[in-house]
Design an enzyme around this catalytic site. Structure first.
Site, PDB file in Angstrom:
ATOM      1  CE  LYS A 143      19.674  26.419 -26.065  1.00 26.51           C
ATOM      2  NZ  LYS A 143      19.547  25.271 -25.337  1.00 26.51           N
ATOM      3  CB  SER A 182      15.127  25.445 -22.305  1.00 30.90           C
ATOM      4  OG  SER A 182      15.736  24.742 -21.144  1.00 30.90           O
ATOM      5  CG  HIS A 185      36.780  21.618 -46.841  1.00 32.52           C
ATOM      6  ND1 HIS A 185      36.806  20.219 -47.004  1.00 32.52           N
ATOM      7  CD2 HIS A 185      36.808  21.977 -48.078  1.00 32.52           C
ATOM      8  CE1 HIS A 185      37.403  20.082 -48.324  1.00 32.52           C
ATOM      9  NE2 HIS A 185      37.376  20.913 -48.969  1.00 32.52           N
ATOM     10  CD  GLU A 211      17.981  20.170 -32.498  1.00 30.82           C
ATOM     11  OE1 GLU A 211      19.061  20.942 -31.872  1.00 30.82           O
ATOM     12  OE2 GLU A 211      17.128  19.494 -31.733  1.00 30.82           O
TER      13      GLU A 211
END
Length: 456
Positions: free
Chosen positions: A280, A274, A153, A287
């Site tokens: 970043k 970025s 969970h 993704e």
């Protein structure tokens, strides 16, 4: 190819809608191969003379060279891969090219080409999946001594070996490979010789034909041969489930690479930066792996919707199998090696793994100890839950519980408490087959390597 019945040209937009050359050209090498074998069979029944067979074979060989060298010129009127190759064969050898289509249809032709492509492409993907599996095994071996919090969970649950977690992604991929093998067996029957739907009217030896093309046998029913797209649907299901498994791994690595978790650092070669924030390091490849799973599932459901109300035999709707299947294949051919590269090159951060080992993860160890003292598990579960609640109310960790608190649960608990809260002790207790102990995980590594060695 089929204009004799018509008195006017096809509307230009209708022709664009109808054409498939933009996506089915990748079948060209297989179309030439099947055509060469078909020509041999036509010669066997004297439809082609020895000279005509030689001319056709020579022309097809030149077309093969053009395909390999990327010099084949597709013309505006080429409707599909079959018409393009036949048109080019006419240009090369003239009238004998007109005999090649005797007894066959584009309906059985395209399915034969597709099955030949699917079997070759399936072999490529099988190897690529094995590379990911090998990377997971290598990671499990490299990280064998590291303990991390396991999660259910998305909440900390129990301590496990990180190697155990790596291997948990090995076996879903193995099931994917087994399903791939199953669907390739579906594509191991030769459609060629089924013609449009009723079968070939010429005495072609379909068993010999199938053997020459590497199939086990010919399709047993000519209508089913030209209309079945089970293998295409199965491939899309295989691709969907495989991308789901890869997506779950990708999602975990995205989480584990965040500052909040900090378990791993992703390699620079598989991340991006970025355009505005210099600090970043974005997990774009992972993704995109997640995103491709959604796209592939959409292709599966879309194609099943195409199939669901079709009448018997061939319908032009079936042309939609190839864009979906080819797209799914292209996604996987990129995703799989990228995932392999990430696994091989990521950096595990041991101190952050250790920091995740909250003493509360060992609550089940305390309950199990009480069970061994004769207390029923449900009562032990409640007693430990009350202890954790009391510690939370006092603002202390489970490790800081007093001897008095522990003694109220069981008189011998204070003496055993430190050992019970040792994560390695908890890990090593799970020594059953498939468990997270070091012995069990080492055996899993051995078995996983045997699986790959056997199936390679």
């Amino acid at each position: 190819m089929w204009g004799g019945r018509f008195s006017s040209q096809t509307d230009s937009l209708a022709a664009r809608l109808n054409a498939s050359i933009a996506f089915d050209w990748r079948l060209a090498p297989f179309d030439v191969r099947a055509s060469a074998v078909w020509a041999e069979e036509l010669a066997e029944i004297d439809i082609l003379s020895a000279e005509e067979l030689q001319q056709i074979q020579s022309g097809l060989q030149q077309i093969t060279t053009e395909i390999q060298n990327h010099t084949f010129q597709i013309q505006p009127d080429d409707e599909d891969v079959h018409t393009a190759i036949e048109r080019r064969l006419f240009e090369l050898i003239g009238e004998p090219a007109g005999k090649l289509h005797t007894g066959r249809s584009r309906n059985d032709q395209v399915m034969t080409d597709f099955y030949l492509w699917l079997r070759e492409s399936g072999s490529f993907l099988d190897t690529a999946i094995q590379d990911v599996q090998k990377a997971l095994i290598d990671r499990a071996e490299l990280d064998l001594g590291l303990i991390v919090s396991g999660y259910t969970h998305l909440q900390r649950a129990q301590p496990i070996l990180l190697s155990h977690w790596w291997l948990s992604h090995f076996y879903p991929l193995q099931r994917d490979r087994q399903y791939l093998d199953f669907l390739l067996q579906q594509a191991n029957f030769c459609p060629l010789g089924s013609s449009a739907l009723a079968g070939c009217p010429y005495p072609i030896n379909r068993f010999r034909l199938a053997k020459k093309l590497g199939f086990n046998a010919p399709f047993p029913n000519s209508i089913d041969a030209v209309s079945s797209r089970d293998a295409a649907a199965s491939f899309l299901f295989f691709a969907s489930l495989l991308t789901v498994h890869l997506s779950r791994l990708a999602e975990a690595l995205i989480l584990f690479s965040t500052t909040e978790f900090g378990f791993v650092e992703l390699p620079d070669a598989y991340t991006t930066g970025s355009s505005i924030m210099p600090q970043k390091k974005n997990p774009d490849m992972l993704e995109l792996t997640r995103a491709k799973a959604g796209v592939t599932i959409g292709q599966l459901t879309g194609f099943l919707s195409v199939l669901k109300n079709l009448p018997s035999a061939y319908d032009k709707d079936l042309q939609e199998d190839k864009p979906a299947v080819f797209s799914a294949f292209d996604h996987l051919s990129l995703i799989l090696p990228v995932i392999s590269g990430i696994l091989q090159n990521l950096k595990v951060i041991p101190q952050n793994l250790s920091a995740s080992l909250d003493p509360a993860l060992l609550a089940t160890e305390i309950a199990d100890f009480l069970v061994m003292q004769g207390i029923p598990f449900r009562k032990a579960h409640r007693l430990v839950g009350e202890l954790i609640r009391d510690c939370a109310n006092q603002g202390i960790t489970l490790l800081q519980a007093s001897a008095e608190q522990l003694g109220k649960i069981h008189e011998s608990l204070p003496d055993q408490f430190a050992e019970l809260l040792d994560p390695r002790h908890a890990v090593e207790r799970r020594a059953q087959f498939g468990g997270t102990s070091s012995t069990s995980v080492k055996n899993q590594i051995i078995q996983a390597r045997k699986i790959l060695q056997k199936l390679r």
